[in-house]
Design a protein around this motif. Structure first.
Motif, PDB file in Angstrom:
ATOM      1  N   THR A  43       7.141   2.371   0.723  1.00  0.00           N
ATOM      2  CA  THR A  43       7.439   3.217   1.870  1.00  0.00           C
ATOM      3  C   THR A  43       7.473   2.397   3.147  1.00  0.00           C
ATOM      4  N   GLY A  44       6.494   1.506   3.265  1.00  0.00           N
ATOM      5  CA  GLY A  44       6.441   0.660   4.449  1.00  0.00           C
ATOM      6  C   GLY A  44       7.705  -0.152   4.604  1.00  0.00           C
ATOM      7  N   SER A  79      10.497   2.113   5.932  1.00  0.00           N
ATOM      8  CA  SER A  79      10.482   2.371   7.368  1.00  0.00           C
ATOM      9  C   SER A  79      10.876   1.114   8.129  1.00  0.00           C
ATOM     10  N   ASP A  80      10.619  -0.033   7.514  1.00  0.00           N
ATOM     11  CA  ASP A  80      10.985  -1.281   8.164  1.00  0.00           C
ATOM     12  C   ASP A  80      12.498  -1.465   8.173  1.00  0.00           C
ATOM     13  N   LYS A  95       5.255  -2.940  13.616  1.00  0.00           N
ATOM     14  CA  LYS A  95       5.786  -1.728  12.980  1.00  0.00           C
ATOM     15  C   LYS A  95       4.949  -1.364  11.756  1.00  0.00           C
ATOM     16  N   GLN A 118       1.673   0.098  12.796  1.00  0.00           N
ATOM     17  CA  GLN A 118       1.844   1.475  13.281  1.00  0.00           C
ATOM     18  C   GLN A 118       1.861   2.449  12.115  1.00  0.00           C
ATOM     19  N   ASP A 119       2.578   2.084  11.071  1.00  0.00           N
ATOM     20  CA  ASP A 119       2.729   2.957   9.914  1.00  0.00           C
ATOM     21  C   ASP A 119       1.562   2.797   8.941  1.00  0.00           C
ATOM     22  N   SER A 120       0.405   2.430   9.438  1.00  0.00           N
ATOM     23  CA  SER A 120      -0.714   2.124   8.554  1.00  0.00           C
ATOM     24  C   SER A 120      -1.174   3.346   7.775  1.00  0.00           C
ATOM     25  N   CYS A 121      -0.794   4.559   8.249  1.00  0.00           N
ATOM     26  CA  CYS A 121      -1.150   5.765   7.513  1.00  0.00           C
ATOM     27  C   CYS A 121      -0.414   5.800   6.177  1.00  0.00           C
ATOM     28  N   VAL A 122       0.747   5.186   6.162  1.00  0.00           N
ATOM     29  CA  VAL A 122       1.518   5.108   4.931  1.00  0.00           C
ATOM     30  C   VAL A 122       0.919   4.017   4.054  1.00  0.00           C
TER      31      VAL A 122
END
Lengths: 126, 126
Positions: free
Chosen positions: B117-118, B121-122, B105, B108-112
DNA sequence: CCTCCCTATAAGCATCTGCTTATATAATAA
DNA sequence: TTATTATATAAGCAGATGCTTATAGGGAGG
């Protein structure tokens, strides 16, 4: 020997093993480890310090963040060194100078069966 | 993983490392270890128990004596297994089921960029 | 039997360890 | 500057660990 003790002590803790295993996937920031492991930040920082002091990890500061990674091939190297440490002649290990002498004495007196007697003959040389 | 922890914990102590190194020369009786190391018998017995419970040593009773020896090629085997444990895909390790998911996860959110923030989303998936 | 010898275990103690909570530090952003 | 983010560190506490001293128990020999 002290370094082996330090390394094994660092590895002999479940949380630290988990951190090491995650960093084997890729280097990570502390906050990433926090997200992935789901445990408190101080707890992670404290374990990272132990691993770093055992030369298992190294860090790179990036602005406010700290990037942690496994220190090269430290695991392969140090575990290999340890197996070698177990293999070499005892007399070649400075840490075992006295033990080496006592052991040779003990093997000389192998005709003597009793431990008590063996200990006695050993004490003659102490 | 528990076995790795147990083994490393057993190895992360100077007296136990010394005992292991001596038994790498040849199997020995407790009283022999006592003579060679020059430390008390209960202290040795206690450390032997830890090493035995970590599957590093095994014992053979001979009359009143107990003969201790390294358990086959346990060191080569277990240290090799540990390096393998560090190499395999995280998803193949049952102990890392949750961590594996959270890490994917996170990637996937590596743009963040922000950890905060990470983490957010987790938590959506927790 | 009784007495050593060898080893294991128990009790007590001091130290170490790992965790939580709280705070400090340093960089970034508003 | 003030607030926020990221990390490190300190304090306090409970539990683990390693050592010593004392004791238990099993086998060998008188």
């Amino acid at each position: 020997m002290d370094l082996f003790v330090k390394i094994f002590k660092a590895l002999g803790e479940p949380t630290r093993l988990k951190i090491l295993r995650l960093l084997a996937v890729r280097p990570m920031y502390v906050c990433e480890l926090e997200s992935v492991l789901g445990i408190s930040q101080p707890r992670i920082s404290q374990h990272l310090r132990v691993l770093k002091e055992a030369t298992i990890l190294r860090e790179t500061k990036e602005a406010q963040k700290t990037f942690y990674m496994i220190n090269g091939d430290i695991m392969e190297t140090s575990l290999g060194d340890f197996l070698e440490f177990l293999r070499v002649d005892l007399r070649d290990l400075p840490d075992f100078k006295e033990e080496s002498l006592r052991m040779e004495k003990l093997d000389q007196d192998s005709c003597v069966i009793s431990c008590k007697t063996g200990q006695g003959s050993d004490l003659q040389n102490a």
